[in-house]
Design a protein around this motif. Sequence first.
Motif, PDB file in Angstrom:
ATOM      1  N   GLY A 122     -45.525  53.868  55.475  1.00 30.34           N
ATOM      2  CA  GLY A 122     -44.261  54.407  55.001  1.00 30.34           C
ATOM      3  C   GLY A 122     -43.125  53.400  55.119  1.00 30.34           C
ATOM      4  N   ARG A 138     -48.473  55.405  47.607  1.00 30.64           N
ATOM      5  CA  ARG A 138     -48.377  56.686  46.902  1.00 30.64           C
ATOM      6  C   ARG A 138     -49.761  57.158  46.451  1.00 30.64           C
ATOM      7  NH1 ARG A 138     -43.152  56.142  42.843  1.00 30.64           N
ATOM      8  NH2 ARG A 138     -41.564  55.686  44.453  1.00 30.64           N
ATOM      9  N   ARG A 225     -45.151  59.892  53.188  1.00 30.80           N
ATOM     10  CA  ARG A 225     -44.108  60.129  52.190  1.00 30.80           C
ATOM     11  C   ARG A 225     -42.763  60.431  52.857  1.00 30.80           C
ATOM     12  NH1 ARG A 225     -46.278  60.975  47.023  1.00 30.80           N
ATOM     13  NH2 ARG A 225     -44.390  62.049  46.346  1.00 30.80           N
ATOM     14  N   ARG A 228     -41.382  57.161  54.309  1.00 22.76           N
ATOM     15  CA  ARG A 228     -40.826  56.325  53.243  1.00 22.76           C
ATOM     16  C   ARG A 228     -39.468  56.837  52.793  1.00 22.76           C
ATOM     17  NH1 ARG A 228     -40.321  56.761  47.832  1.00 22.76           N
ATOM     18  NH2 ARG A 228     -40.345  54.808  46.601  1.00 22.76           N
TER      19      ARG A 228
END
Length: 342
Positions: A122, A138, A225, A228
Amino acid sequence: MAKTSKGTIIAQRLLSSLPTVIGVVIVTFLLTRALPGDPAAFFAGPAATPEAIAEIRQTLGLDRSLPEQFFIYLGELARGDLGNSLTTGQTVVYDLTTRLPASLELTLAGLAFAIALALPLGILAALRAGSWIDHGVRILATAGVSLPTFFTGLFLLYVLYFRLGIAPPPTGRLDILYSAPNQVTGFYLIDSLLEGDLELFWASLTQLVLPAITLGLFALAPLARVTRAAMLGVLSSDFIRTARASGLPPLQVLFGYAFRNALLPVVTTFGVVFSFLLGANILVEKVFAWPGIGSYAVGAVVASDYAPVQGFVLAMALLYVVLNLLIDMLYVVIDPRAGVET
């Protein structure tokens, strides 16, 4: 502004959790009674006479009215008695205390694997937004959350055990050639180390790797996610630009300022993922013959065995309350402002 003490925070969280626990007790009791099938008929057998079934129902207290059964259940809960399991012949408390460490060890191992990958990935994706690293993270996150855990487990077993022969057979927490360590914590990795048996530790670890990876890949997606997204938001903040302009070392800016300020949403996601994994590991336990409370609860549901189902749901609710309490305390450690009230 007054700073709230940790004891006050704990008391407030426990009080706010009481309605949740009470609601779980009521809903679980009603739902178990709504399960199809008759436990008395199930355990009496297909050749049982109506008189034998009626006698079993009377023994189990199922001939009483629903309010009577509920108040009897509340009285047993107040004494710490969760009832007996008809499928195992043991008390539910004994079954849960012997099986819960297996589920917790598996869940914590899967979460540790997910954190070890998700946080660095991330951070890298945030530092290289739009690059091939970002797109790769991703794709990995999407694949991890899209594949069902039972499919991932079966795939890993097929490739690593059946085809390549480098993984142990799915025989539970230990190979049949080994005996369980003396139970101190219930975690085989820790108990084997306490005994000083490195061979048993290695045998336990090898059995744990594949189911932990199966769970970890599923938990990897939300953690990566959120990390990030949180890091992207913090890295674009004014105080980060000021820190960089002041000539601070890049690693100090990244971990001392950016990552620490991005931790709160990550910790929140960590709590949600951990709670979800406790339920998601049911399928993983079935695939790898893991003797946890998930497989125990599934067997109880199939047999319409009320007491284990109620005990399982209540144990999950209490674990959720404790987990949220720990997360609230961790908030204060990460950001002392979380313990300040106006």
